[in-house]
Motif scaffolding. Structure first.
Motif, PDB file in Angstrom:
ATOM      1  N   UNK A 371     143.957 102.421  68.033  1.00 34.79           N
ATOM      2  CA  UNK A 371     142.531 102.175  67.802  1.00 34.79           C
ATOM      3  C   UNK A 371     142.260 100.707  67.508  1.00 34.79           C
ATOM      4  N   UNK A 372     141.059 100.290  67.867  1.00 32.57           N
ATOM      5  CA  UNK A 372     140.624  98.930  67.549  1.00 32.57           C
ATOM      6  C   UNK A 372     139.850  98.947  66.238  1.00 32.57           C
ATOM      7  N   UNK A 373     139.635  97.776  65.666  1.00 31.37           N
ATOM      8  CA  UNK A 373     138.945  97.689  64.376  1.00 31.37           C
ATOM      9  C   UNK A 373     137.436  97.747  64.591  1.00 31.37           C
ATOM     10  N   UNK A 374     136.951  98.912  65.031  1.00 33.23           N
ATOM     11  CA  UNK A 374     135.520  99.136  65.226  1.00 33.23           C
ATOM     12  C   UNK A 374     135.242 100.603  64.948  1.00 33.23           C
ATOM     13  N   UNK A 375     133.992 100.969  64.714  1.00 33.97           N
ATOM     14  CA  UNK A 375     133.695 102.380  64.440  1.00 33.97           C
ATOM     15  C   UNK A 375     133.875 103.244  65.677  1.00 33.97           C
ATOM     16  N   UNK A 376     134.243 104.504  65.437  1.00 36.70           N
ATOM     17  CA  UNK A 376     134.435 105.469  66.516  1.00 36.70           C
ATOM     18  C   UNK A 376     133.575 106.705  66.240  1.00 36.70           C
ATOM     19  N   UNK A 377     133.009 107.246  67.321  1.00 32.36           N
ATOM     20  CA  UNK A 377     132.331 108.533  67.223  1.00 32.36           C
ATOM     21  C   UNK A 377     133.376 109.634  67.303  1.00 32.36           C
ATOM     22  N   UNK A 378     133.268 110.608  66.427  1.00 33.36           N
ATOM     23  CA  UNK A 378     134.248 111.699  66.360  1.00 33.36           C
ATOM     24  C   UNK A 378     133.563 113.023  66.677  1.00 33.36           C
ATOM     25  N   UNK A 379     134.027 113.667  67.726  1.00 32.26           N
ATOM     26  CA  UNK A 379     133.584 115.016  68.087  1.00 32.26           C
ATOM     27  C   UNK A 379     134.689 115.971  67.650  1.00 32.26           C
ATOM     28  N   UNK A 380     134.375 116.812  66.665  1.00 34.98           N
ATOM     29  CA  UNK A 380     135.389 117.694  66.071  1.00 34.98           C
ATOM     30  C   UNK A 380     135.075 119.153  66.357  1.00 34.98           C
ATOM     31  N   UNK A 381     136.066 119.882  66.872  1.00 33.58           N
ATOM     32  CA  UNK A 381     135.949 121.320  67.098  1.00 33.58           C
ATOM     33  C   UNK A 381     137.076 122.008  66.332  1.00 33.58           C
ATOM     34  N   UNK A 382     136.713 122.869  65.398  1.00 35.22           N
ATOM     35  CA  UNK A 382     137.731 123.565  64.590  1.00 35.22           C
ATOM     36  C   UNK A 382     137.539 125.070  64.704  1.00 35.22           C
ATOM     37  N   UNK A 383     138.623 125.794  64.498  1.00 37.56           N
ATOM     38  CA  UNK A 383     138.575 127.251  64.574  1.00 37.56           C
ATOM     39  C   UNK A 383     139.480 127.851  63.516  1.00 37.56           C
ATOM     40  N   UNK A 384     139.383 129.162  63.360  1.00 35.14           N
ATOM     41  CA  UNK A 384     140.199 129.888  62.382  1.00 35.14           C
ATOM     42  C   UNK A 384     141.148 130.842  63.096  1.00 35.14           C
ATOM     43  N   UNK A 385     141.610 130.429  64.269  1.00 33.06           N
ATOM     44  CA  UNK A 385     142.424 131.298  65.105  1.00 33.06           C
ATOM     45  C   UNK A 385     143.893 131.302  64.784  1.00 33.06           C
ATOM     46  N   UNK A 386     144.692 131.565  65.813  1.00 32.67           N
ATOM     47  CA  UNK A 386     146.131 131.767  65.628  1.00 32.67           C
ATOM     48  C   UNK A 386     146.897 130.476  65.390  1.00 32.67           C
ATOM     49  N   UNK A 387     146.287 129.310  65.668  1.00 32.54           N
ATOM     50  CA  UNK A 387     146.979 128.046  65.465  1.00 32.54           C
ATOM     51  C   UNK A 387     148.000 127.757  66.558  1.00 32.54           C
ATOM     52  N   UNK A 388     148.674 126.624  66.402  1.00 27.80           N
ATOM     53  CA  UNK A 388     149.644 126.164  67.402  1.00 27.80           C
ATOM     54  C   UNK A 388     150.972 125.906  66.709  1.00 27.80           C
ATOM     55  N   UNK A 389     152.052 126.423  67.269  1.00 24.79           N
ATOM     56  CA  UNK A 389     153.388 126.173  66.714  1.00 24.79           C
ATOM     57  C   UNK A 389     153.734 124.690  66.853  1.00 24.79           C
ATOM     58  N   UNK A 390     154.499 124.185  65.906  1.00 29.77           N
ATOM     59  CA  UNK A 390     154.857 122.766  65.907  1.00 29.77           C
ATOM     60  C   UNK A 390     155.544 122.356  67.198  1.00 29.77           C
ATOM     61  N   UNK A 391     156.415 123.228  67.736  1.00 21.25           N
ATOM     62  CA  UNK A 391     157.160 122.886  68.945  1.00 21.25           C
ATOM     63  C   UNK A 391     156.266 122.794  70.173  1.00 21.25           C
ATOM     64  N   UNK A 392     155.040 123.371  70.094  1.00 18.03           N
ATOM     65  CA  UNK A 392     154.139 123.369  71.245  1.00 18.03           C
ATOM     66  C   UNK A 392     153.100 122.259  71.198  1.00 18.03           C
TER      67      UNK A 392
END
Length: 457
Positions: A371-392
């Motif tokens: 990242x550069x030293x400037x502001x960034x717009x953040x689009x965040x999508x979160x869920x309460x599902x099964x999640x992702x294994x670390x290896x994946x």
């Protein structure tokens, strides 16, 4: 027997010998002539001087022993590594100051305590195995041979934080003849941290090389595929044109044409994954662009899935392609509701502006993005599902990768390609059975969003 006791016994023996000799001389003194008396006095004086000299030597030896003992305790207590002595029950009989300092406790808090109290729970078995190796073997083959054992495990500081150490344990016999264990404790936390960082760097290097290889392959396949599809679609169109109206073959050829168009779309998506189809970019209001997509996404979501959004009324403004932003949002939301397994869990969409310091360095894609030293717009999508294994986690942006079934598609791969074309990045936070959070970052633009015709009116 201690050095002080040896010296004390020696002095007492000399005193007794001197007293006995003095008594004998007193008894014989009256029978001696004057010359013999003088000779005896001379001998007594010589003996007195000898005793004084011996006494001085003993005092010097005692002083040297005291100094050596002080030096020994300084070396023991202030050694760069921890030392402790354990009995068969793994209780600490003695410990130096360094061992206490490593664990952040007073030395008195170590003595008579089981060493397992200070060992990380998951590493307790390592400690018990070492005890078995050191104490439950034939003393004739071990104690005299002075065999040692080395292991690496985590100990716990007073504040509960783990400390990586190397334990070098050797059997011994104490002054009472009981078997004990001398343990040397070395702090290897820094070297372990370097090992982890090196492993992470190697993994990142392999992932970058894999991504580059996939890019080269996907690019070559997509371009070659496009060329062949143009030949196929062209010939199908000519064939349809040459068939008489109402021919039964037209239906089959039309289906073939539609399949060829779908294959062309897949080829186009592969080029998007490579960032080779950036599209036309313009200043857009990210919140407004996502807001216009919400109704369609909610309508397409499985029954019971609730899509909640927290969007600013205005901004942030980014320079992007509106259609591709919709594509990103659609893929992320689709991925979220598929992870819910039809349990009607919520999906949360948030848009905000963040700084460079608020971006995760780990699990950030592309891996070589900074990242550069400037502001960034953040689009965040979160869920309460099964999640992702670390290896994946490192595979989820690979083309056609899926944990559900083979040949899933290019959803997240296309997301990453679009983000790369917008000079942004994606971060992933996820744990199995605890849901996932995808964050997409775009550089904030200082340009103004052009007014649409309705706003101009």
């Amino acid at each position: 027997m201690s050095d002080k006791k040896i010296i004390s016994n020696r002095l007492n023996k000399l005193r007794r010998q001197a007293e006995e000799k003095a008594d004998r001389m007193t008894e014989d003194l009256e029978a001696l002539s004057p010359s013999e008396t003088r000779q005896m006095l001379h001998e007594l004086r010589v003996h007195q001087i000898e005793l004084e000299m011996q006494n001085e030597e003993l005092r010097l030896a005692q002083a040297e022993l005291d100094a050596a003992r002080a030096r020994y305790f300084d070396l023991y207590d202030l050694a760069p590594v921890g030392y402790c002595t354990l009995n068969e029950q793994m209780h600490i009989l003695e410990a130096n100051l360094t061992a206490a300092t490593l664990l952040g406790v007073d030395r008195g808090a170590l003595v008579n305590q089981p060493i397992t109290r200070f060992i990380y729970k998951d590493d307790q078995d390592i400690c018990y195995l070492q005890r078995k190796n050191l104490f439950e073997i034939d003393p004739a083959n071990s104690w005299q041979a002075n065999e040692s054992r080395t292991c690496e495990l985590r100990m716990l500081k007073k504040d509960g934080s783990p400390l990586w150490v190397r334990l070098e344990a050797a059997p011994a016999i104490d002054t009472d003849g009981a078997p004990v264990c001398r343990v040397l404790i070395s702090d290897i936390t820094d070297s372990k941290r370097v090992e982890v960082e090196t492993a992470e760097l190697e993994a990142r290097k392999r992932q970058i090389q894999k991504t580059e290889s996939l890019g080269l392959m996907a690019g070559a396949v997509a371009h070659h595929f496009n060329n062949q599809l143009q030949v196929v679609t062209g010939n199908i169109e000519l064939t349809i044109m040459n068939l008489p109206p109402g021919s039964d073959a037209v239906t089959g050829l039309t289906e073939a044409m539609n399949a060829a168009h779908r294959a062309t779309e897949m080829s186009r998506l592969m080029l998007t994954y490579l960032g080779q189809r950036p599209g036309r970019h313009e200043p857009i209001d990210l919140s407004e662009t996502c807001r216009r997509s919400l109704a369609l996404l909610q309508a397409a979501a499985p029954k019971g899935t609730l899509l909640k959004a927290d969007l600013p009324s205005l901004g942030p403004v980014i320079r992007a392609n509106p259609g591709q932003i919709h594509h990103i949002l659609t893929n992320l939301v689709t991925n979220a509701w598929e992870s819910a397994d039809g349990n009607g869990q919520g999906i949360y969409l948030t848009i905000k502006t963040v700084s460079q310091a608020n971006m995760l360095a780990s699990k950030r894609f592309p891996l070589d993005w900074q990242p550069r030293s400037l502001p960034y717009a953040c689009l965040e999508v979160s869920d309460e599902g099964c999640g992702i294994a670390k290896k994946d986690c490192e595979k989820i942006f690979d083309p056609f990768f899926s944990t559900k079934f083979i040949g899933r598609g290019l959803g997240l791969s296309v997301v990453l390609g679009i983000v790369k074309a917008h000079h942004g990045a994606v971060t992933v936070e996820s744990e199995p059975k605890r849901g996932s959070i995808f964050r997409v970052f775009f550089p904030v633009s200082v340009e103004e969003v052009p007014l649409n015709p309705e706003q101009r009116a």
